[in-house]
Design a protein around this motif. Sequence first.
Motif, PDB file in Angstrom:
ATOM      1  N   ASP A 152       3.603  -2.496   9.948  1.00 53.60           N
ATOM      2  CA  ASP A 152       3.720  -1.426   9.008  1.00 53.60           C
ATOM      3  C   ASP A 152       2.461  -0.838   8.399  1.00 53.60           C
ATOM      4  O   ASP A 152       1.552  -1.705   8.140  1.00 53.60           O
ATOM      5  CB  ASP A 152       4.853  -1.652   7.955  1.00 53.60           C
ATOM      6  CG  ASP A 152       4.505  -2.823   6.957  1.00 53.60           C
ATOM      7  OD1 ASP A 152       3.499  -3.401   7.403  1.00 53.60           O
ATOM      8  OD2 ASP A 152       4.906  -2.743   5.776  1.00 53.60           O
ATOM      9  N   GLY A 153       2.806   0.489   7.888  1.00 53.23           N
ATOM     10  CA  GLY A 153       1.446   0.897   7.308  1.00 53.23           C
ATOM     11  C   GLY A 153       0.972   0.233   6.192  1.00 53.23           C
ATOM     12  O   GLY A 153      -0.136   0.085   5.995  1.00 53.23           O
ATOM     13  N   LYS A 154       1.682  -0.558   5.120  1.00 57.97           N
ATOM     14  CA  LYS A 154       1.002  -1.381   4.108  1.00 57.97           C
ATOM     15  C   LYS A 154       0.183  -2.386   4.695  1.00 57.97           C
ATOM     16  O   LYS A 154      -0.874  -2.515   4.133  1.00 57.97           O
ATOM     17  CB  LYS A 154       2.422  -2.012   3.433  1.00 57.97           C
ATOM     18  CG  LYS A 154       3.074  -0.964   2.642  1.00 57.97           C
ATOM     19  CD  LYS A 154       4.063  -1.631   1.716  1.00 57.97           C
ATOM     20  CE  LYS A 154       5.345  -0.866   1.405  1.00 57.97           C
ATOM     21  NZ  LYS A 154       6.512  -1.609   0.727  1.00 57.97           N
TER      22      LYS A 154
ATOM     23  N   LEU B 213      -0.359   8.021   2.123  1.00 56.49           N
ATOM     24  CA  LEU B 213       0.872   8.840   2.700  1.00 56.49           C
ATOM     25  C   LEU B 213       0.426   9.168   4.008  1.00 56.49           C
ATOM     26  O   LEU B 213       1.398   9.417   4.872  1.00 56.49           O
ATOM     27  CB  LEU B 213       1.071   9.829   1.781  1.00 56.49           C
ATOM     28  CG  LEU B 213       0.461  11.370   1.974  1.00 56.49           C
ATOM     29  CD1 LEU B 213       1.287  12.380   1.452  1.00 56.49           C
ATOM     30  CD2 LEU B 213      -0.918  11.263   1.298  1.00 56.49           C
ATOM     31  N   LEU B 214      -0.697   9.236   4.537  1.00 59.43           N
ATOM     32  CA  LEU B 214      -0.977   9.830   5.720  1.00 59.43           C
ATOM     33  C   LEU B 214      -0.834   8.719   6.730  1.00 59.43           C
ATOM     34  O   LEU B 214      -0.854   9.151   8.004  1.00 59.43           O
ATOM     35  CB  LEU B 214      -2.729  10.265   5.787  1.00 59.43           C
ATOM     36  CG  LEU B 214      -3.170  11.561   4.891  1.00 59.43           C
ATOM     37  CD1 LEU B 214      -4.333  11.526   4.646  1.00 59.43           C
ATOM     38  CD2 LEU B 214      -2.265  12.691   5.689  1.00 59.43           C
ATOM     39  N   ILE B 215      -0.633   7.537   6.476  1.00 58.27           N
ATOM     40  CA  ILE B 215      -0.145   6.633   7.329  1.00 58.27           C
ATOM     41  C   ILE B 215       1.216   5.987   7.289  1.00 58.27           C
ATOM     42  O   ILE B 215       1.492   4.947   7.225  1.00 58.27           O
ATOM     43  CB  ILE B 215      -1.268   5.500   7.637  1.00 58.27           C
ATOM     44  CG1 ILE B 215      -1.390   4.675   6.351  1.00 58.27           C
ATOM     45  CG2 ILE B 215      -2.482   5.752   8.373  1.00 58.27           C
ATOM     46  CD1 ILE B 215      -2.096   3.423   6.521  1.00 58.27           C
ATOM     47  N   SER B 216       1.956   7.064   6.416  1.00 57.38           N
ATOM     48  CA  SER B 216       3.291   6.817   6.440  1.00 57.38           C
ATOM     49  C   SER B 216       3.899   5.652   5.299  1.00 57.38           C
ATOM     50  O   SER B 216       4.555   4.926   5.841  1.00 57.38           O
ATOM     51  CB  SER B 216       4.243   6.852   7.511  1.00 57.38           C
ATOM     52  OG  SER B 216       3.764   6.253   8.635  1.00 57.38           O
TER      53      SER B 216
ATOM     54  N   THR C  84       4.074  10.361  -2.005  1.00 62.33           N
ATOM     55  CA  THR C  84       5.283  10.653  -1.241  1.00 62.33           C
ATOM     56  C   THR C  84       6.524  10.766  -2.362  1.00 62.33           C
ATOM     57  O   THR C  84       7.213  11.642  -2.127  1.00 62.33           O
ATOM     58  CB  THR C  84       5.270   9.319  -0.322  1.00 62.33           C
ATOM     59  OG1 THR C  84       4.358   8.870   0.221  1.00 62.33           O
ATOM     60  CG2 THR C  84       6.347   9.749   0.875  1.00 62.33           C
ATOM     61  N   VAL C  85       6.532   9.773  -3.153  1.00 60.25           N
ATOM     62  CA  VAL C  85       7.946  10.082  -4.049  1.00 60.25           C
ATOM     63  C   VAL C  85       7.592  11.213  -4.898  1.00 60.25           C
ATOM     64  O   VAL C  85       8.608  11.826  -5.113  1.00 60.25           O
ATOM     65  CB  VAL C  85       7.640   8.559  -5.231  1.00 60.25           C
ATOM     66  CG1 VAL C  85       8.886   8.926  -6.389  1.00 60.25           C
ATOM     67  CG2 VAL C  85       7.687   7.215  -4.441  1.00 60.25           C
ATOM     68  N   GLY C  86       6.729  11.477  -5.136  1.00 61.48           N
ATOM     69  CA  GLY C  86       6.332  12.931  -5.837  1.00 61.48           C
ATOM     70  C   GLY C  86       6.845  14.052  -4.999  1.00 61.48           C
ATOM     71  O   GLY C  86       7.506  15.001  -5.533  1.00 61.48           O
TER      72      GLY C  86
END
Lengths: 236, 219
Positions: free
Chosen positions: A97-99, A175-178, A184-186
């Motif tokens: 995952d992105g994280k 946010l660019l790697i999802s 993103t929340v904003g």
Amino acid sequence: MAPLLVESAASGAQVLFLGDNFSRLLGGLGTSLAISGLALLIGLPLGILLGSLRIVDNWVLRGILRVYLEFFRIVPTLVVLFLFYYILPREMGIQIDGKTIAVIAFALWVAAEISDVVRSGLISVPDHQIETGKALGMSGFQLLWYVRLPQSINLMIPAVLNLATRVVKTTSLLLLISVIDVVTVGQQIMETNRMAHPDAAFWVYGFIFLLYFIVCWPLSMIAKALEKRAKERNRD
Amino acid sequence: MDFSYIQQSLPLFVRAFGVTLRLSALVIIASTIIGLVAAVIQHFRTPVLSQFFAAYEELFRNTPLLIQLFFLYYGLPSIGVKLSAETCAVIGASLLGGAYMAGGFLGGFSGIPTSQLESARALGLSQLQMVRYVTLPQGLARSVPALAANAIFLVKETSIFTVIAVPELTNTARDLIGMYYRSDEYLLTLVIGYAIILIPLSIILTLLERRVRRGTFAR
């Protein structure tokens, strides 16, 4: 423009406090901070190790580590993230995952930067001290641990703090790697309130701007104070 | 790796390369001007203005460029200020760069002994003459290493312009990956694109540093 601004103050700012929006935004920031913290936790020891190896008398090793550093100096961090995001899962043949990708990419970047900080800190220790240590029969590791590291640590701490603020700021790219981060929340909040509060963007992005400032500013202030102290100490 | 993809997309990348180069140059020039003005004002402790610039520096050094760009591009239109993506990009990055450059210049200026400014004042030099004949000649040379690092940093920061769809290198690569799913090819081209700008730039700046270091007298 002025009446417009007053009007948006009345409506747009409310968006921040509608429902659980406020805590969701803070949660998004929490994700970014957790990723920064983990990356520093892994990157710091790795960087100290790599930096110590960069003063070893072996040109092949030094060359490799130098190329490693220069790679991160030349390629923008955003591009580094993309490289890991597209290439790592495929090469490893698993879903990542992105994280996790962010933590790995940031940790390696931190290690590169820290290795240079550590190296310049270590070589700033005067040669005669090293000679003295050798005369006392200290081993290479003892010289590093008891002579070089303790004296260069004052120079390293501010640099590490400054790097930490850079890492936190760079998490805005997540946010660019999802990764679902504060931005993103904003954007989700703006999307759901698009009809009622078309001017939410001004307030939401303004608020996120403020959030980052609140996190990074104290760090860079401490770094500045420590730098000043280290400089004064060196002057004595 | 299929090089025909790279070959086909080359004209697009060349154009994007031009955009990155042009915007980088604009941003570096604007940042240097903002930074120099901010540093001179703070060095002479001009009341009000120096506090203003100190606050500006803290604000822009401690916030991400991406958020600054989003605020300019998506936030400002809601209070009636509409700017093109490229304008937002240049303004945002220049404000960020100016804050960093100011720090670089100030660091350079702070190496000048205060006794020199006191002597200049005793000789009856005006503020402007002090800037022109005392601060700048010595301070600029001392600032070069920090400014060089900032210039490289700013070129890399232009990659973030992709988030507001400025057609620079990173944006072009992302678009192409989205269209053709050839990430290896386009990422390789992207890295090479930045290397072509940054490797010569960092070599030139290192040479420049060496030159001015020889030029600074009396440490």
